[in-house]
Design a protein around this motif. Structure first.
Motif, PDB file in Angstrom:
ATOM      1  N   PHE A  40     -25.045  95.532  -7.220  1.00  0.00           N
ATOM      2  CA  PHE A  40     -24.665  95.417  -8.635  1.00  0.00           C
ATOM      3  C   PHE A  40     -25.827  94.844  -9.434  1.00  0.00           C
ATOM      4  N   VAL A  41     -26.332  95.653 -10.365  1.00  0.00           N
ATOM      5  CA  VAL A  41     -27.395  95.213 -11.269  1.00  0.00           C
ATOM      6  C   VAL A  41     -26.767  95.020 -12.652  1.00  0.00           C
ATOM      7  N   PRO A  42     -26.642  93.770 -13.116  1.00  0.00           N
ATOM      8  CA  PRO A  42     -25.986  93.534 -14.401  1.00  0.00           C
ATOM      9  C   PRO A  42     -26.770  94.125 -15.559  1.00  0.00           C
ATOM     10  N   ALA A  43     -26.070  94.564 -16.573  1.00  0.00           N
ATOM     11  CA  ALA A  43     -26.697  95.162 -17.749  1.00  0.00           C
ATOM     12  C   ALA A  43     -27.740  94.209 -18.334  1.00  0.00           C
ATOM     13  N   GLY A  44     -28.908  94.770 -18.651  1.00  0.00           N
ATOM     14  CA  GLY A  44     -29.981  93.974 -19.227  1.00  0.00           C
ATOM     15  C   GLY A  44     -30.869  93.287 -18.210  1.00  0.00           C
ATOM     16  N   HIS A  45     -30.618  93.535 -16.917  1.00  0.00           N
ATOM     17  CA  HIS A  45     -31.399  92.904 -15.854  1.00  0.00           C
ATOM     18  C   HIS A  45     -31.966  93.969 -14.914  1.00  0.00           C
ATOM     19  N   ASN A  46     -33.008  93.599 -14.177  1.00  0.00           N
ATOM     20  CA  ASN A  46     -33.591  94.483 -13.180  1.00  0.00           C
ATOM     21  C   ASN A  46     -33.248  94.059 -11.760  1.00  0.00           C
ATOM     22  N   LEU A  47     -32.733  92.848 -11.597  1.00  0.00           N
ATOM     23  CA  LEU A  47     -32.403  92.313 -10.283  1.00  0.00           C
ATOM     24  C   LEU A  47     -30.906  92.445 -10.020  1.00  0.00           C
ATOM     25  N   SER A  48     -30.568  92.639  -8.752  1.00  0.00           N
ATOM     26  CA  SER A  48     -29.149  92.669  -8.383  1.00  0.00           C
ATOM     27  C   SER A  48     -28.596  91.249  -8.389  1.00  0.00           C
ATOM     28  N   PHE A  49     -27.276  91.142  -8.368  1.00  0.00           N
ATOM     29  CA  PHE A  49     -26.646  89.832  -8.283  1.00  0.00           C
ATOM     30  C   PHE A  49     -27.135  89.060  -7.054  1.00  0.00           C
ATOM     31  N   ALA A  50     -27.409  89.770  -5.953  1.00  0.00           N
ATOM     32  CA  ALA A  50     -27.846  89.103  -4.723  1.00  0.00           C
ATOM     33  C   ALA A  50     -29.311  88.707  -4.763  1.00  0.00           C
ATOM     34  N   GLU A  51     -30.055  89.172  -5.776  1.00  0.00           N
ATOM     35  CA  GLU A  51     -31.449  88.773  -5.949  1.00  0.00           C
ATOM     36  C   GLU A  51     -31.596  87.649  -6.960  1.00  0.00           C
ATOM     37  N   LEU A  52     -30.605  87.468  -7.808  1.00  0.00           N
ATOM     38  CA  LEU A  52     -30.669  86.417  -8.820  1.00  0.00           C
ATOM     39  C   LEU A  52     -30.383  85.055  -8.196  1.00  0.00           C
ATOM     40  N   PRO A  53     -31.119  84.015  -8.595  1.00  0.00           N
ATOM     41  CA  PRO A  53     -30.759  82.663  -8.164  1.00  0.00           C
ATOM     42  C   PRO A  53     -29.319  82.350  -8.588  1.00  0.00           C
ATOM     43  N   LEU A  54     -28.646  81.517  -7.798  1.00  0.00           N
ATOM     44  CA  LEU A  54     -27.232  81.259  -8.041  1.00  0.00           C
ATOM     45  C   LEU A  54     -26.968  80.762  -9.454  1.00  0.00           C
ATOM     46  N   ASP A  55     -27.845  79.891  -9.972  1.00  0.00           N
ATOM     47  CA  ASP A  55     -27.585  79.344 -11.305  1.00  0.00           C
ATOM     48  C   ASP A  55     -27.661  80.423 -12.379  1.00  0.00           C
ATOM     49  N   ARG A  56     -28.559  81.412 -12.193  1.00  0.00           N
ATOM     50  CA  ARG A  56     -28.653  82.503 -13.160  1.00  0.00           C
ATOM     51  C   ARG A  56     -27.450  83.438 -13.057  1.00  0.00           C
ATOM     52  N   LYS A  57     -27.035  83.705 -11.828  1.00  0.00           N
ATOM     53  CA  LYS A  57     -25.850  84.540 -11.650  1.00  0.00           C
ATOM     54  C   LYS A  57     -24.630  83.865 -12.264  1.00  0.00           C
ATOM     55  N   GLN A  58     -24.471  82.568 -11.988  1.00  0.00           N
ATOM     56  CA  GLN A  58     -23.305  81.851 -12.506  1.00  0.00           C
ATOM     57  C   GLN A  58     -23.253  81.853 -14.021  1.00  0.00           C
ATOM     58  N   ALA A  59     -24.411  81.943 -14.656  1.00  0.00           N
ATOM     59  CA  ALA A  59     -24.454  81.895 -16.116  1.00  0.00           C
ATOM     60  C   ALA A  59     -23.954  83.174 -16.765  1.00  0.00           C
ATOM     61  N   ILE A  60     -23.993  84.310 -16.020  1.00  0.00           N
ATOM     62  CA  ILE A  60     -23.674  85.593 -16.652  1.00  0.00           C
ATOM     63  C   ILE A  60     -22.539  86.353 -15.970  1.00  0.00           C
ATOM     64  N   SER A  61     -22.074  85.906 -14.823  1.00  0.00           N
ATOM     65  CA  SER A  61     -21.156  86.710 -14.019  1.00  0.00           C
ATOM     66  C   SER A  61     -19.781  86.858 -14.648  1.00  0.00           C
ATOM     67  N   HIS A  62     -19.015  87.822 -14.139  1.00  0.00           N
ATOM     68  CA  HIS A  62     -17.630  88.016 -14.542  1.00  0.00           C
ATOM     69  C   HIS A  62     -16.818  86.751 -14.302  1.00  0.00           C
ATOM     70  N   ARG A  63     -17.143  86.054 -13.210  1.00  0.00           N
ATOM     71  CA  ARG A  63     -16.453  84.795 -12.915  1.00  0.00           C
ATOM     72  C   ARG A  63     -16.818  83.735 -13.950  1.00  0.00           C
ATOM     73  N   ALA A  64     -18.093  83.731 -14.389  1.00  0.00           N
ATOM     74  CA  ALA A  64     -18.526  82.774 -15.407  1.00  0.00           C
ATOM     75  C   ALA A  64     -17.802  83.014 -16.726  1.00  0.00           C
ATOM     76  N   VAL A  65     -17.606  84.291 -17.084  1.00  0.00           N
ATOM     77  CA  VAL A  65     -16.897  84.612 -18.322  1.00  0.00           C
ATOM     78  C   VAL A  65     -15.462  84.092 -18.256  1.00  0.00           C
ATOM     79  N   ALA A  66     -14.803  84.326 -17.115  1.00  0.00           N
ATOM     80  CA  ALA A  66     -13.441  83.823 -16.953  1.00  0.00           C
ATOM     81  C   ALA A  66     -13.422  82.302 -16.953  1.00  0.00           C
ATOM     82  N   PHE A  67     -14.429  81.674 -16.329  1.00  0.00           N
ATOM     83  CA  PHE A  67     -14.481  80.222 -16.280  1.00  0.00           C
ATOM     84  C   PHE A  67     -14.719  79.623 -17.656  1.00  0.00           C
ATOM     85  N   GLU A  68     -15.478  80.282 -18.493  1.00  0.00           N
ATOM     86  CA  GLU A  68     -15.662  79.781 -19.857  1.00  0.00           C
ATOM     87  C   GLU A  68     -14.319  79.629 -20.562  1.00  0.00           C
ATOM     88  N   LYS A  69     -13.445  80.612 -20.356  1.00  0.00           N
ATOM     89  CA  LYS A  69     -12.124  80.549 -20.963  1.00  0.00           C
ATOM     90  C   LYS A  69     -11.285  79.449 -20.332  1.00  0.00           C
TER      91      LYS A  69
END
Length: 211
Positions: A171-200
């Motif tokens: 999975f390569v998130p829109a606007g990125h060149n790296l897959s979720f498994a290539e992104l550092p955890l803190d960067r993934k957490q900032a943009i992930s579907h789980r992060a969006v739900a957690f914001e709410k």
């Protein structure tokens, strides 16, 4: 809306990667996370046909068994060209059959199933996809709350990276060149579907509580 008042929360999962991610997201709010697996709680059968139904099923089962508030996550990958599959059956696509060895999840096999179905549609197939996440909180008395998030991206092959879990390597998130498994955890957490739900969830449950 009812608020989480204590500092201990059962995370209704047996997935160590998911526990680490959720614990990290909740750490700033002084929440002690313990997994259903660590408590020896059984995994309920996920009989729902939506992410919300399955998340609520897991949260209520854990809350009743532990007599503590419980948080459950049901998430999955949906692929446009596959009419939204695997969707709510995302984990089932990774389930080994009896002839494939020991019971458990084979995520590489699951990713390969998606790739095979896309390739069968030809070289110009639409590879757009999205991750969905539903978070459900349940209290032992039966009260509940639900929060949903989504992130769009592209299904990429072959899998890349070692830092994620599940379908993250493809999975390569829109606007990125790296897959979720290539992104550092803190960067993934900032943009992930789980992060969006957690914001709410955070806005509803922990406003003003950050340490």
């Amino acid at each position: 809306m009812r608020k989480l008042e204590g500092e201990r929360l059962v995370i209704a999962t047996h997935n160590a990667g998911k526990l680490r991610e959720i614990s990290g997201l909740l750490a700033p709010y002084g929440v002690e996370c313990v997994s259903a697996g660590d408590l020896g709680l059984p995994e309920p059968e996920e009989t729902g046909t939506t992410f919300a139904e399955n998340a609520l099923l897991k949260a209520h089962a854990a809350a009743a068994a532990a007599q503590l508030p419980a948080l459950a996550d049901d998430s999955g990958l949906s692929v446009a060209a596959l009419e939204g599959r695997p969707g709510v059956y995302t984990a089932d696509w990774a389930e080994r059959q009896w002839f494939e060895g020991e019971p458990g999840r084979d995520w590489y096999m699951a990713m390969g199933k998606v790739e095979g179905l896309l390739c069968a549609q030809g070289p110009v197939v639409d590879r757009s996809c999205w991750f969905s996440c539903t978070l459900a909180i349940a209290w032992p008395d039966g009260e509940e709350a639900v929060y949903e998030g989504r992130i769009d991206g592209t299904f990429s092959w072959p899998p890349r990276g070692t830092m994620g879990f599940g379908y993250d390597p493809v999975f390569v998130p829109a606007g990125h060149n790296l897959s979720f498994a290539e992104l550092p955890l803190d960067r993934k957490q900032a943009i992930s579907h789980r992060a969006v739900a957690f914001e709410k969830l955070v806005a509803d449950q922990f406003a003003g509580r950050a340490r």
